[in-house]
Structures are given as C-alpha cells and as structure tokens.
Design a protein around this motif. Structure first.
Motif, short mmCIF file in Angstrom:
data_model
loop_
_atom_site.label_atom_id
_atom_site.label_comp_id
_atom_site.label_asym_id
_atom_site.label_seq_id
_atom_site.Cartn_x
_atom_site.Cartn_y
_atom_site.Cartn_z
N TRP A 1 0.84 -1.20 0.00
CA TRP A 1 0.00 0.00 0.00
C TRP A 1 0.87 1.25 0.00
CZ3 TRP A 1 -4.58 -0.02 -1.78
CH2 TRP A 1 -5.39 -1.17 -1.64
N SER A 2 2.04 1.15 0.60
CA SER A 2 2.94 2.30 0.54
C SER A 2 3.33 2.57 -0.90
CB SER A 2 4.19 2.05 1.37
OG SER A 2 3.84 1.93 2.72
N ALA B 1 0.43 4.18 -2.49
CA ALA B 1 0.28 5.55 -2.02
C ALA B 1 1.35 6.44 -2.64
CB ALA B 1 0.36 5.61 -0.50
N LEU C 1 0.38 7.35 -6.05
CA LEU C 1 -0.64 8.39 -6.05
C LEU C 1 -0.05 9.73 -5.60
CD1 LEU C 1 -3.59 9.03 -6.53
CD2 LEU C 1 -4.09 8.32 -4.22
N THR C 2 0.90 9.65 -4.69
CA THR C 2 1.58 10.88 -4.25
C THR C 2 2.23 11.58 -5.43
OG1 THR C 2 1.98 10.25 -1.99
CG2 THR C 2 3.57 11.69 -2.97
N GLN D 1 -9.50 5.49 0.55
CA GLN D 1 -8.42 5.17 1.49
C GLN D 1 -7.07 5.60 0.96
OE1 GLN D 1 -8.87 1.02 2.19
NE2 GLN D 1 -10.51 1.29 3.67
N LEU D 2 -6.88 5.39 -0.34
CA LEU D 2 -5.60 5.80 -0.93
C LEU D 2 -5.40 7.31 -0.79
CD1 LEU D 2 -5.62 3.48 -4.00
CD2 LEU D 2 -3.69 3.76 -2.48
N MET E 1 -4.49 8.06 2.64
CA MET E 1 -3.08 7.74 2.91
C MET E 1 -2.19 8.90 2.51
SD MET E 1 -2.78 3.84 1.57
CE MET E 1 -3.77 2.54 2.30
N VAL E 2 -2.44 9.39 1.31
CA VAL E 2 -1.59 10.46 0.78
C VAL E 2 -1.73 11.73 1.62
CG1 VAL E 2 -1.27 11.97 -1.20
CG2 VAL E 2 -1.57 9.53 -1.54
N ALA F 1 4.02 9.12 2.53
CA ALA F 1 3.24 8.05 1.91
C ALA F 1 3.35 6.77 2.74
CB ALA F 1 3.70 7.81 0.48
N GLY G 1 1.43 7.47 5.97
CA GLY G 1 -0.01 7.53 5.70
C GLY G 1 -0.57 6.15 5.42
N ALA G 2 0.17 5.37 4.62
CA ALA G 2 -0.32 4.02 4.32
C ALA G 2 -0.42 3.23 5.62
CB ALA G 2 0.63 3.33 3.34
#
Ligand SMILES: Nc1ncnc2c1ncn2[C@@H]1O[C@H](COP(=O)(O)OP(=O)(O)OP(=O)(O)O)[C@@H](O)[C@H]1O
Ligand SMILES: Nc1ncnc2c1ncn2[C@@H]1O[C@H](COP(=O)(O)OP(=O)(O)OP(=O)(O)O)[C@@H](O)[C@H]1O
Ligand SMILES: CC(C)C[C@H](N)C(=O)O
Ligand SMILES: [Mg+2]
Ligand SMILES: [Mg+2]
Lengths: 277, 389, 266, 357, 295
Positions: free
Chosen positions: D58-59, D62, D65-66, D263-264, D267-268, D279, D282-283
């Motif tokens: 997930w990191s 994230a 996405l970051t 959720q993503l 996280m960001v 990231a 946040g993840a």
C-alpha cells in the motif's frame, strides 16, 4: 538619528484612536515577522507606514485588523488599543464593528458579485436600507466610474476600478479608521493621483483617520501628517511627514535621491540600510 | 489452554449490517448456552469477534490473527472477505463456514475441503422457491417469473439455475436488475409491471428489499406473488409496513421465533438471567436464529470430532467431524442437515414462509428440489475454481 | 551598455493588426508594433488598456483572433505558449507567478527546462542518466544567480522571500531560458525607490550581458523614460502614441488619459 | 547532539543534491532498509503477512498516487480502479503464460494507458472537478469489470493468481512474497525520490503550482499532465498487480472499490501531500489504524473496561477513525510527514527554539 | 414501446430526481457560501433519518413533530460542524476540505448506526403506497410529495439568497479574508449555511427514510446528488432543480430501455456519465458560475 525622530512624537496623545505598542508577531510559530512595533494614529489623523518589501507593513495592518489567523500568524507580545480598548482578543468582524476597516493589499474584491453587491455585502446587517442607499450614493460620488459598472461582475473590472471598489466597500462600514495597504499598487499614474486625492478627501470631509501603507513614498509623504519607517520588522524612524521628506536617508532610499535618479548610473553596490547596526 | 476457538470475523459496519447484528447475537447466545451447559466434551468455546468492515484486507488480518490464536473455525459472513480468504483457509486447514452467503460452489467438498456452506446455497434457494410455486402456487408451466435483483454477482447468481428450470418446466423468466444499494428502483418496476409477471422473485438484501416490495405493491403486483431470497426479515416487513407486507413469501433456512427447544434453553439459561449478547427483542428473529443454527451445526461437528478423534480439536478434525454430521436439525429448528466429504451444502433444504402481519409463518415443510441442477452449477463453478488455482 | 544608436534597426518582433476580444469586449484593437533588435521597448497605458492582453497574445495565452505576430519573420500567433517559449521568448508576469512549492534554486532551474530532457526513466536511472544533466545546468543557473545577486536566498522556499526578491527570481527564471526576447510585465509594481533602482540595474545588466531585446510594461514613468528607447501608449486597446519615450509620454492625449498631473512624469 | 546540520558542507553540486544530504538521515535510511530486509528473520508470520507486507504494497500504491496528487497536483479519486486494471491485466497475462516480469510491465502499461483517459479530464479541469471526474470514472471501471465476464471471470468473480516466478525465484510462500513486495516498494521509492530532484519532477511541480507560468518557460502542460497520469498509473497498475500476486493471491472487484480509492487518498493526505516518507506513514496509518482500533476496542471490552452494546463496540473504531482523519486535517494539514519533520528540525536546531528570521 | 411506459419513466424519474435534489440542495447551500464541497451530505441525510426515527419511535412522538425537532437538531449540528471543523480550514487547499468532509462522513456513518443500531429501521410518514394512476401511468406518491417538498425548498433557498444575508453569504464564498476585513462574520455565515444544509438533510432523510428504511445506505444518496450538483452547477440553487429533473429522468428513461438489453443496472453508469460529460464539456455545469481566471 532615530532618537532625533523619536522626539517628534505625535502631539495629541489624548485623542489617540489607535495605539499599538511593542507588538511582536510570529508566523507559523517560527517566523518572527515584526519585532516590537509601536505606533499611534490620532483621531482624524493621516499616518503612513513606509518600508521595503517584506519589512512587515502588511503584517502590522493585519495585526490591527485581526487578520493574522488565516495566515497562521499570532501576536506573541505587545498590545493594540483602539479607542482606548484592548482589541487583541477580538475577532476581525468585531473590530470592524468598533469602527476600523482594512483595505487589503491586492484589492481582493468579491469577484463574482457586482460592485453594488460588493457594497451591500460590506454594509452591516443591522443598518437600514435607507442608510445603505445614502452610503452607496456617497461611494458613487467619490467613484463615479463604479456607478457606470455597478451591474457587471466585479472580477472583470480593471485594476483601478477594483481598487476603487475596495475602498468604497470599506467605506460602507462607516469606519473611524481606514487602513489602506498599498492602494497605488499597479495603478497608472493618473489613477494613483485620483486615489490619493480621494483618500485625502475622505480624511478631510469625513474625518476618517487613515493609516496608509505605501511604496510610493513621495505620494504618501505628500498627503500624510506623520509617517513611520519600518525595516525588517522594526520601526526604525518616525516623524512628521515634512521632517522625513528632508531626511537624506529617506530621500535616497524612498524618494529617489535629492534630484532625479539616473537609472543608467545607479551605483552597483550601495550600502543598504545604514541606520541598522 | 483447552478452549475451542471460533472466530466470528464479520462485517458489523458496512454492507452486511442488515444481518450481522442479529446473526452474531444468535451465534454468541448459542455458544454461551453450550458453555453454560458444560461445553463440548468439557471444553469451553471461546469466540473471537472482530469487525472487518467488509474489507478483504481487514478480514485477512483478522483471520491471520485468529488463526494464530488457534481458531479452528472462521465465519466471515461476507462474500468478498470469504472469497479473499478461501485460498488461505484451504492452505491453513481452518474450517470456514459460509452459511447462506459466499460461494455456492464451495458445496463441493472435494474441491473446498475446508469450506462449509452448510445450508442451502442461493441455487438451492432458487429451486426451493420455484418448486414451491410449481407445487403450491399454481404451477410453473407457461408462467412468467420476474427475477428482480440487485445488480451484483450475488443478484445474478441464481440466474443459470432459474433458466435451467425454465427450460425443464416450460415457464419464462426475465431478469430485472436495479443498481445497488437499491434505494430507488422505480424505473425497474415500471418495466416489471409491463412484463405482467405471475410471480416475482426478489434477490436483494438490506434496504433495497423493502423498496422492492413497496414498488411491487405500488405496481399492482399482489404481495402474495412476491417471493424473496433468504434475506428478508422482520425489519424489512416493518419497513414495508407490517400490514401491507401481509402475504409476502420468502425462502427460509431456519425457523423463526422461540418455540424450539434450543431457543427455549437459550431464553432460560442465557437471555433471562441477563447473559444475552444483545437486545432481548432480537431473540428469535430470522437472522438471530440463523446465527444460532450455524453455531449449532458447528458445535455438532466439533462434538463428533472430539468424540471420534479426541482433543485437541484441530481444523482438520473439525472438518472431518462436520463431514460426519447426519440428519442434524438443531432439535427441530432447521431442516435436517447431512454433510459429507463431497457435499458441504447439506442437502439444500429449506421452506417457504409468509408474513402474517406479526411474524413469518411457515407455509411449507422443509424440502429440497432439483438438486441435480444445483449440483451441475456447483460442479461447473468448482471446476472453474480448480482451474483458477 | 549596448550602443543604442548603432543597434540594428532589424525588427525582431512584429505585431500586425492584432486584435483580441473577450466576449463582447475588444481588449486589443488592431495594434501594430515593431520592436527592434536590442532595444528596450516600453508599453504603457491606463489600467485595462490591453497591455497585458497584448503580451498574452504574443506569448500564446490568448491567441489573437485577428492579425499576425512574427518573431524573426516566423509567424508565432498560432503557437501554444510553450512553443512560443521555445522560440526564445521569455516573460515575467504582472502578479508574480513563481512555483510556490519549490526553492528559489529549483524555480530558476525550471528556466532550463527547454534544454533538458526530463523523463521518468531518466529519473529512475538517476545515477547513470539524469545526474550529469542536472549538474551541467546548475552552472548556468549559478551564473544567473550571481548576476541577479540571489545567492543569499538560493535555498529558501520561494514563497517566504520578499516580493522584491520574488520578482528578481522570476526574472532569473526567464533569463535562464537564454531568451532572445524578454517581456517584463510590471516588474517594479509594489517596489520602493531603492528596490526599483535595483531592478532597473538588473534589467540593464541582463540586457547588456545577454544581448536581449526587452518589452517592458510599467506604470512608473520615471523608469520608463529613463530606460526605454521607444514606447507605445495604449488606451482602450488602441494605440494613442508611439515614439521615443519622453515625447510619447508628453503627448497631450497621453497626459489626459494616463499621466494626469504633468510633474509626475519625470 | 548527534543530529546536526552544522559541519556538513557541500563542495559539489552532486552532494548538495544527494537524496539524503545529512549523514544522520542517511544512516536512518540504511538502518530501516536493513530492518526491512531482515524482517522475515525476526517477525512472526502474522506481523509479516498481515501488517508488514500489505503496508509495503500500500505504501507503493500511495507513493504512486503521491506522485500524481502531491507532486503533479492532479487530484485522483479513482486510483483503486487504476490498480484494478493492473491487477486484472497481470492475472490474465500470467494465465496466458506470459512471464511474470513481462506481465507486470503489461499491467503497468495497461493501467497507464487507461489511466491517461482519466488524465484526459485533467486537461480540462482541476481541483474539485477533477475529483468528481475521477470518481465517476472509478464507477465506470468498476461497472465494466463486474459486468464483463471476460475480465472478471464470471458472475462469482474470483480469479486466483497462478504460480509464478519473479527473477527465477518462485513467488510462493510468505517470505518470497514479502521480498517481492519489498523490491517493488524500494524501486518505487527511489523512482519517486529521484523524480522529485530532477527536471521531470520539477516540471510536474511547475504544472501543479502555476501551469501558465510553466508554459512560458517551455513546459507543455498537456504533455506533462498526461505524463504524470501515465507514470503514476503505471506504478499504480504494477502495485495493483503486486497486491494481487503477493498479498491477496486472487482478485475480485471489491478489492478495488470506491472506498479503496478514498483510502488511498487518505493515505496520501494523512501522510502529507507530496511527501515520500509521508506516503509510508499515511499508508501505515490508514491501513493499520482501523485494524488496531478494532483490536484495541475488542480487547478493552474483553477486559471489561468498555461495556457497551456489541453494535456500538463495532462502530467505535469507525468513529475514531473518522475523527482521527478529521483531526489530522485540522491540526496538521501537512500530515504525519510534517510532524516527523518538526521533530527532526527540533533536533537540527536544538538547543534553539526557532530558526532565525 | 408504448408511450405510457416512456411517460411513466419520465414522470417517476423526474420525481426521484427531485428527491435527489433534496440531498443536492444541501451540498449547493454549503458550496455557495462556504466554497466547501460537502461530501458528508449523504451521511447527514442518514443522521437526520436516524434522528427522526429515534425521536418518533423511542419517545413515541408524532412523526411530524419529530421532523420539526430534527430540523432544529440538524441546524444546530450544522452550526457545530462549522465551529468545530470548518473554522480551521479557511485557506486550506480544496483536497483537504474534501477529505475533511469524507472524514466527517466516516465519523457519522459510525455514529448513527453505532448509537442507534445498524439494522434497518422503518420510518412511516403515512404516505399511501397506492400510486396515483393516470391512464397506464403509475405515479409514486412518496416521490410526488418528495418532488413537491424539493421544489418548495429550492424556492425558499432562492429567496434566501436574494436577501442581504444571502449576499453576504455569496461574498464569503468569494473570499473569506476580505469578508472578514469588511466585518462579515464568516463563521456565522458559514454556520448558517451548514445549518440550512442540515435542514435540507432532514427533508431528504425523512422522505428517503420512509421509502427505503433507515440505515447507513442512506448515505449512498451522495452519488446521485453529486451528479445533480455537477450538472446544475455547484453554486446554482436553480440548477439543483433543473439538474435534479434531468439526472432523474435520464437515470430512469435510459435504464428503462437499455437495462433489458444489457441485463444490468445501468443507472449508475448513466449517473457517472452525466458527471463525466458535464465536467468535460461544461465544467461549471449548466448554471454554475465560471471561475474568473486571469493570467
Ligand atoms: N503568512 C506568512 N507566513 C510566513 N511568513 C510570512 C507570512 N506573511 C508574511 N510573512 C513574512 O513576514 C515578513 C513581513 O511581511 P509583510 O507582508 O508584512 O511585508 P510588507 O512590508 O507588507 O511587504 P510588501 O511590501 O511586500 O507587501 C516577510 O518577510 C514575509 O515573508
Ligand atoms: N480573461 C479575460 N476575460 C475577460 N476579460 C479580460 C480577460 N483578461 C483581460 N480582460 C479585459 O481586457 C481588458 C484589458 O486588460 P489587460 O489586463 O490587458 O489590461 P492592462 O493594460 O494590462 O491593465 P493593467 O495595467 O491594470 O495591468 C480589460 O478590460 C480586462 O477586463
Ligand atoms: C449484501 C448482499 C447484497 C450480499 C449477499 N448477502 C451475498 O451473499 O453476496
Ligand atoms: Mg505588504
Ligand atoms: Mg496588465
């Protein structure tokens, strides 16, 4: 040199409208923007605040009008009194209700509203319709151009018109003290003269006190009675306008020397701010 | 330690809220009863309860944690989470029960040795409902059946079985989907009305169910001709309006009310003395009783396993124990279940019940129908799963 | 300093008959101007007279709906802003338009964009690929930093430095693109005398060091008269005067529309 | 103090631009990497597979996405759909016999190409409107996956991942999967870090901060916006594939639903928009907090400290989770990364209180 | 196919669209004055419904009194939301505000079902189930009432924004800081707009709650409401009405003809496409204001 200026304190301390003493402001909990600024504005007085970019002029005004919070600024020391009353605990709208108003740097009119609605928005809710119309007419007599454009979206007004609207909008609150942050910014010479003339008129006709922040020092020093010079968050000098106009440092840094500047021969490495240690 | 651990890792907060509360309450009350009656072969049962929010990864975490704490059985009551965990339970040899939800193909015990639907799959529910119509409600031949469903894999699941039966029995099915969660279905029902169905079968859950029935009534379809998948309970009838819903029929996997010996004992030993896990008025509701029944079967399986193979109970022993459950009906509360290493569904029995204004009332005996068609589906999907592996 | 008298009379940038409408409003009305190699050309006029709009037409933001714009003979009035930039035209904005999330240094490095080959792959293989390029361009940037005396703020985030500095950074960013033609939209707005003097110095230095042609929009008449070779005065989108700075500005029409009180104009 | 900036002088541009110019930071990074590499040795399989492994993947997602939201400033509320595209593509490719490495690239490319369609909206709008547009696309992608059996594999859609090898190592068992995920997150991290310090990243930031100013220095805003979507979707697609192969070992549409997109984004944001370390934090926060809260609340009730109805008990974590997201945005809008940074700065300037003005 | 079918789809679709408008109205009210896209509006609808249910069933009061009390309650909730949450968000980037409202939505989704029970509750307003039948067209009474309520509320909101307070609210949405500078209490203005959004949530909650029962799924009404506000324009109250009709009608007529062909619920597809196409071709919607952006 600053001592000499300090002796020339405003004569009428009794009818002081605004007294700011020894104020320190910190942005973001870390950045000290002004460091012990004191100044006074008397009733019906016209005072200028001059200084270089980033000196802390706008910060000073925001401190007085209570607009620091949205920028994560906070007063960490000192007091600000308006009409003899400590206003630091008050929020910005409450201060406006007391009779001060701040015309922000960069106009910041309500873009999507018509000029007329801009005026209406600034008019206090409890005021009567009739009073509103009176005030509106008064604004339109100062700024006839606004009347012509009263029904277009303000966002499409030209820079000068927007500045007029910003001042007019401030007048709708019937202030005792109006604070103007760089009203001449980006305006054509003709408009600068007009705006300054109107500021003077407002001051004289309505006895509204004015605290004026300006880069255009020569224009400002012509209309104000008293001026403060602020550098790097300190008040470094203050005095009567005509006294300051004669000061050689002020002349060199703010008024473009004694005579006309020869821009092609500006000394390359001038010593900055010789009044700072 | 010598407790037997069952993990109830369910969705209390998202999609399945309509059922989880009562279902879980029933499970806990039943286990409480067993523990108060001395446990299984002297061993107490400990429940590990967690919310998964219907999120696969939270389910997997909860599952891994429960497995580490020694759980031998897990119940997710969530199709997505069960699906996400299926490979893991097969590898870890932990029994997963998927009563009335999840993958019907898991009835194939040879492919899914550790997964136990243990009650009628959606396919069996469809056959029971259709067979009821065939036998008790005017027959199927030449009839028009509207299948109105929530647009999701769950809603579509019974379609192949219905179509197979339509061919066999000579009636017409048409499918009508409404978008999830179904709070607004008027367009769908305008269409349904024009189909002039003789019977409507609803395949939804939660709030959408009440909306469906109200739309049916509004569109002039007699409530008596409306049938629902198992997810139609007392709350739904009340949302429709207890009086307006009179006559509504549904598939029933487990009897409701407290008139069964097991329920009586729960009332006496658990609820009355104040050991109940939730509000008293939930006791005996549809989902509560289903919860009781799932645990009853699980406990029965565990009892057999302990008798046959001795302590400590492992997932594999529990599986074998469950596979030896025969004709178990939780003292009359549910149809007799017989599980085997091939058949993890237990026969696909159920009955039809009808809302009488206050309660759901059985209108048929326990029966199953067309299991050949059902098993065809089960085999087909199970084969698909084996390929996917 | 470039010797103005000997500057080539070749016209670098030519606008012919350029018009631009916003809805019903004609902000620029058939303007024709020609700017010569090496000169500082002033564009002045009241607020809303169309100066910025004309500049936006040149740089491709508001393509003129009528008329052509040529740069070294090539028409550029149909090019997108980034294509215009690649032709060698750089500009600053009336309201400082820096990249707030970057340091001063990165802002100026951005000026080198057209000379770099940015890509995600190059970044992935930084040590083999991108590093050399990054470092090579740093040198040019440091040169400009020296020229504009920005050393002290090099690593500051750009939004905390004073406005005067920000304007200087914007100039630096424009210069880094090694333009042939530089457009400055009110570079001295909101500056006091001292800062104005500095800015003028930098403009003159840059022009001299890089051999630029400059189009300058300013409301400070003292500056305009001091450094502009020629000016055009706009009013209501129309050209009302043109010629050597002092003459154009003393034109009665200009005084009436723009300057007001005589003594303010230098 | 051990954590000092003074005494660190850069004599070459190269070192001034190093990823971690301060030696202590560098040591911390090496230490963390070492700990991550050794994790299977000291971590129980519960923590390795239920916490560490999903956290890493997930990191990576994230971070992808970051790159788009934080660095390029393009808001995206449909990133789970992009990951879904990657996951489904990788599964179908490997099932068709394509080697896993190529399947990953294929997954990335497919996600990137479709991701660029999301990006097409970004060429016209920004901010809130982009949020809404991407959100709508998430619905469309979901719907397509669910309704096209060729993609989802039929009504009861669960596609199990086939056995594959990654760089000649069979990707089976917790440890192999963990290292696979670790490898991927290291690659993504280095990539994003390097993007941030090179011209590509600067161009993206320029587009984010002032697109018109970027275009006057020759940055083509269209191209870079699309490139941002392409790159980030590529990484997101591969992350989706890694999630499928190393964690879920199966794909179903629910794994990539709308709430996963939210959720993503959380996280960001909770980590700190644009921050790499954020990231990761946040993840961790968004992924693990609900789990931890659920466990804590359950434990508290078992201990008898919390006697409320089981229904309320189940909802407490949800409330606390919502409240914490609100709290973060209210009290530290720059996210966990900023909190970390403040701590670090505190050590850097210690014993002084502020930096000089 | 027959014209009645089309008309029925059209009318019921339009009415449900107006029911969506009830949720959408709250979003617009808040956006118009605070500039905040409130993605928690769906959850506010859910909370309102829970509140009405609780008042009506637990205290046994008349359901309409319960609704009136809920209006007061939700107005206060709106004021509270401003005070606790939004006051601090002035000047934050939009994404933060979006996430904040999503955080609020998560919180509320825990709060309502957590305190009052997750299983669906029934809320009876006494609206007759039997449709109004015109020819072969069956019109849903609940939706008809909902549509009328929506139209009335939109009308009232339009009038409200004509008032002096309304002008101040519009000013606030343009620029918080300069509103402050001229003495407008931004907090109060935003508080009022949240309060009004709370009241419109009560209307939506009561009507939808009576149709589908009260549980968390009420919060999913957000999605069609978003389509409505995007199409109508985020700050156009008038747009809520028109776009509500369009979203409802398209979301009813298109699936009415397409669903039988593709065998799937295409309404959400239609809704998504409405959002997408609007944003692509007319980002500010049919009646929303354009951003004034100058280089
Ligand atoms: N919101 C803020 N956060 C952090 N620092 C700030 C903020 N606003 C101003 N500053 C800093 O405080 C100092 C004083 O700023 P201020 O705006 O008061 O200057 P000024 O005298 O009005 O300058 P100008 O002529 O540019 O308007 C500057 O160094 C500025 O960078
Ligand atoms: N994007 C736009 N949309 C609509 N009208 C515009 C736009 N940009 C400029 N205008 C209008 O065009 C006219 C010319 O504006 P422009 O900005 O070019 O003036 P200017 O000469 O640069 O003024 P200033 O000295 O105040 O900067 C003005 O009336 C302005 O309102
Ligand atoms: C929530 C329901 C629509 C899901 C259904 N119970 C299933 O088994 O999938
Ligand atoms: Mg200032
Ligand atoms: Mg301009």
């Amino acid at each position: 040199m600053s001592n000499q200026a300090a002796q020339a304190q405003p004569e009428a301390t009794t009818d002081n409208l605004l007294t700011m003493s020894n104020v320190e402001v910190v942005y973001d909990k870390v950045f000290l923007a002004i460091k012990g600024v004191s100044l006074q504005v008397g009733k019906g007085d016209m005072v200028a605040l001059l200084g270089a970019n980033g000196a802390g002029k706008s910060t000073t005004l925001k401190t007085i009008s209570g607009l620091l919070a949205p920028e994560r600024g906070a007063v960490t020391r000192g007091t600000v009194e308006f009409q003899g009353r400590n206003i630091l605990p008050l929020g910005a709208p409450a201060r406006v209700a007391l009779g001060m108003v701040h015309v922000l740097e960069g106009r910041r009119i309500f873009e999507h509203l018509t000029p007329e609605d801009n005026l209406l928005a600034a008019f206090p809710s409890r005021g009567s319709r009739q009073r509103f119309n009176e005030l509106k007419e008064q604004v339109f007599t100062y700024f006839p151009r606004l009347k012509e454009r009263a029904r277009t979206k303000s966002g499409y007004l030209s820079g000068g018109e927007q500045q007029m609207l910003a001042i007019g909008r401030a007048l709708m609150t019937e202030p005792e003290l109006i604070m103007l942050d760089e009203p001449s910014l980006g305006l054509a010479p003709l408009l600068v003269q007009e705006i300054f003339a109107i500021i003077r008129e407002i001051n004289q006709q309505q006895k509204v006190s004015v605290l004026l922040v300006e880069q255009n020092a020569s224009a400002a020093l012509e209309i104000v009675r008293h001026a403060y010079l602020i550098e790097n968050g300190h008040v470094v000098m203050d005095g009567k306008a005509e006294v300051l106009r004669q000061n050689p440092d002020v002349q060199e840094f703010y008024l473009g020397g004694a005579g006309k500047v020869d821009y092609h021969n500006v000394k390359h490495y001038r010593r900055r701010k010789r009044w700072l240690a | 330690d010598d407790t037997i651990k069952f993990a109830l890792l369910q969705d209390f907060t998202a999609v399945y809220t309509f059922v989880t509360d009562e279902y879980n309450q029933g499970q806990r009350d039943y286990v409480e009863l067993i523990n108060r009656e001395g446990g299984i072969g002297g061993q107490q049962i400990e429940l590990l309860i967690r919310d998964t929010g219907n999120e696969p990864q939270r389910g997997i975490e909860a599952y891994n944690r429960a497995r580490r704490e020694g759980a031998v059985l897990v119940d997710f009551l969530s199709t997505p989470v069960s699906r996400a965990a299926v490979n893991r339970v097969l590898d870890d040899e932990v029994v997963m029960i998927t009563a009335l939800h999840g993958r019907g193909d898991a009835s194939d015990g040879t492919t899914f040795p550790f997964v136990f639907p243990m009650m009628a799959t959606y396919w069996s529910q469809a056959t029971v409902l259709l067979d009821y119509i065939d036998r008790e409600a005017g027959g199927l031949e030449g009839k028009r059946i509207a299948h109105v469903y929530i647009d999701s894999p769950f809603g579509r699941e019974p379609v192949p079985v219905m179509q197979a039966l339509a061919e066999r029995k000579g009636f017409e099915v048409r499918t009508f989907a409404y978008p999830s969660p179904g709070n607004e279905q008027s367009a769908t029902w305008s269409d349904v009305r024009r189909f002039r169905p003789d019977h409507v079968i609803l395949w939804g859950a939660g709030g959408g169910q009440a909306v469906s029935v109200r739309e049916a009534i509004r569109n002039g379809i007699p409530v008596e001709n409306v049938y629902s998948v198992v997810w139609m309970a007392e709350t739904d009838a009340r949302t429709i309006g207890a009086d307006r819903a009179v006559g509504l029929k549904r598939f029933e996997a487990v009897g409701t009310g407290t008139d069964y010996p097991v329920m009586q004992r729960i009332m006496e030993h658990v609820v009355e003395p104040g050991h109940g896990a939730g509000p008293r008025e939930n006791v005996g509701t549809t989902y509560y009783n289903i919860g009781v029944a799932t645990m009853a079967v699980a406990v029965e399986g565990a009892r057999i396993a302990l008798e046959e193979f001795g302590a400590p109970l492992t997932g594999d022993k529990l599986r074998q124990g469950l596979e030896m459950v025969t004709e178990y009906d939780a003292e009359g509360m549910m149809p007799p279940v017989t599980l085997s290493s091939e058949d993890h569904q237990g026969g696909g029995y159920g009955r039809v019940s009808q809302w009488n204004g206050q309660a759901w009332e059985a209108v048929s005996d326990w029966f199953n129908a067309h299991q050949d068609v059902v098993w065809e589906e089960i085999k087909k999907d199970a084969a698909g799963f084996r390929e996917g592996r | 300093m470039v010797d103005k008298q000997n500057a080539s009379p070749e016209q670098v940038l030519v606008c012919e008959d350029v018009s631009r409408w916003f809805g019903g409003l004609q902000a620029v009305k058939s303007i024709s101007i020609g700017i010569r190699q090496g000169e500082i050309f002033g564009l002045v006029g009241p607020n809303g007279s169309g100066k910025t709009t004309l500049v936006n037409a040149i740089t491709g933001f508001y393509p003129p709906q009528q008329g052509t714009i040529r740069f070294y003979g090539e028409p550029i009035n149909r090019l997108k802003p980034h294509k215009v930039a690649m032709q060698g035209i750089a500009r600053t904005f009336q309201n400082v338009a820096l990249f707030k999330g970057m340091s001063v240094l990165d802002n100026i490095l951005m000026g080198r964009h057209i000379f770099m080959r940015p890509s995600a792959l190059a970044s992935l293989f930084y040590w083999w690929w991108a590093q050399k390029e990054e470092i090579a361009h740093r040198e040019k940037v440091e040169e400009i930093i020296d020229l504009l005396q920005l050393e002290s703020v090099r690593d500051e985030p750009v939004d905390v430095i004073p406005l005067g500095m920000q304007k200087r950074v914007e100039l630096a960013r424009a210069l880094c693109a090694e333009p042939k033609f530089l457009i400055l939209d009110e570079p001295m707005a909101g500056m006091n005398q001292e800062e104005k003097e500095y800015m003028v110095r930098f403009i003159l230095d840059a022009q001299e060091a890089l051999g630029l042609t400059v189009l300058l929009i300013e409301h400070h008449m003292d500056v305009v008269t001091a450094i502009c070779d020629r000016v055009v005065v706009l009013n209501n989108g129309e050209k009302i005067a043109e010629g050597p700075a002092r003459e154009a500005i003393n034109d009665p029409a200009v005084v009436a529309a723009y300057i007001g009180k005589k003594d303010d104009a230098a | 103090m051990f954590y000092r900036l003074s005494g660190v002088h850069h004599t070459r541009y190269q070192t001034a631009r190093a990823l971690w110019p301060i030696p202590t930071d560098r040591r911390v990074v090496y230490l963390l990497l070492g700990l991550a590499l050794a994790a299977p040795l000291y971590m129980s399989d519960l923590y390795l597979t239920s916490y560490m492994l999903p956290w890493l993947i997930w990191s990576a997602a994230a971070l992808s996405l970051t790159l788009l939201m934080g660095i390029a400033g393009q808001l995206h509320f449909g990133f789970a759909a992009v990951m879904a595209i990657g996951a489904y593509t990788s599964i179908h490719l490997t099932r068709a016999g394509v080697p896993f490495e190529l399947a990953l690239i294929g997954a990335g490319l497919m996600a990137a190409v479709i991701g660029c369609i999301f990006g097409a909206a970004a060429l016209r709008v920004k901010g809130l409107y982009l949020v809404m547009a991407t959100l709508a696309m998430q619905y469309l992608v979901d719907w397509t996956i669910i309704n096209v059996p060729a993609i989802s594999g039929g009504a009861q859609a669960t596609l199990s991942t086939p056995d594959v090898r990654l760089l000649f190592v069979p990707l089976q068992g917790d440890t192999a999967m963990y290292y696979g995920a670790l490898l991927w997150v290291v690659i993504v991290t280095l990539l994003v870090l390097n993007i941030k310090r090179t011209s590509f990243g600067r161009a993206l930031v320029a587009i984010r901060d002032k697109d018109f100013a970027a275009s006057v220095i020759g940055v083509n805003p269209f191209k870079y916006k699309l490139l941002a979507f392409f790159t980030s979707s590529f990484l997101g697609g591969v992350s989706g594939a890694v999630l499928a192969f190393c964690y879920y070992q199966a794909v179903t549409p629910e794994q990539f639903g709308f709430n996963v997109s939210i959720q993503l984004v959380a996280m960001v944001l909770v980590g700190g928009l644009g921050s790499v370390i954020g990231a990761f934090m946040g993840a961790g926060f968004v992924l693990l907090l609900p789990i931890i809260l659920t466990n804590v609340v359950a434990w508290m009730s078992i201990m008898g400290w919390l006697s409320v109805s089981s229904n309320l008990l189940a909802h407490i974590p949800l409330m606390v989770y919502g409240a914490l997201i609100i709290g973060f945005i209210l009290f530290e809008p720059l996210g966990l990364a900023k909190i970390y940074d403040n701590l670090r700065k505190y050590f850097l300037v210690w014993p002084f209180r502020h930096t000089q003005s | 196919m027959d014209i009645y079918y089309f008309l029925e789809l059209l009318i019921n679709g339009g009415l449900t669209g107006l029911m969506y408008s009830l949720t959408a109205l709250g979003i617009v009210l808040i956006y118009k004055s605070a500039g905040v896209p409130n993605l928690a509006q769906g959850a506010m609808v859910m909370i309102s419904a829970y509140l009405i249910w609780w008042l009506a069933s637990v205290t046994g009061m008349n359901v309409f009194i319960a609704i009136a009390l809920a209006c007061i309650g939700m107005f206060l909730f709106g004021l509270l939301a401003e005070r606790v949450l939004l006051r601090k968000m002035v000047g934050q980037p939009i994404i933060m505000i979006v996430m904040l409202t999503l955080g609020l939505e998560i919180f509320l989704r825990g709060l309502g079902p957590g305190l009052l029970g997750a299983a669906p509750k029934s809320l009876d307003l006494g609206i007759d189930l039997m449709p109004i039948i015109i020819g072969d067209i069956f019109i849903n009474r609940a939706y008809l009432i909902g549509g009328i309520v929506a139209a009335i509320m939109v009308g009232l909101s339009l009038l409200f924004f004509r008032t002096r307070l309304g002008t101040k609210l519009r000013a606030v949405s343009d620029d918080h800081v300069s509103s402050w500078s001229v003495g407008i209490s931004v907090e109060k203005a935003i508080g009022v707009s949240w309060g009004l959004a709370g009241v419109s949530a009560v209307a939506a909650g009561a009507l939808w709650g009576s149709v589908q029962g009260v549980d968390w799924t009420l919060s999913t009404l957000l999605f069609p409401a978003v389509a409505v506000v995007i199409l109508g324009g985020l700050d156009s109250i008038y747009g809520v009405l028109v776009a509500g009709l369009i979203v409802g009608i398209l979301g009813s007529v298109i699936p009415g003809y397409v669903d039988p062909l593709v065998g799937g619920g295409t309404r959400d597809v239609v809704t998504s496409l409405i959002i997408l196409l609007t944003i692509m071709f007319r980002p500010h919607g049919m009646f929303g204001r354009e951003d004034i952006e100058r280089v």
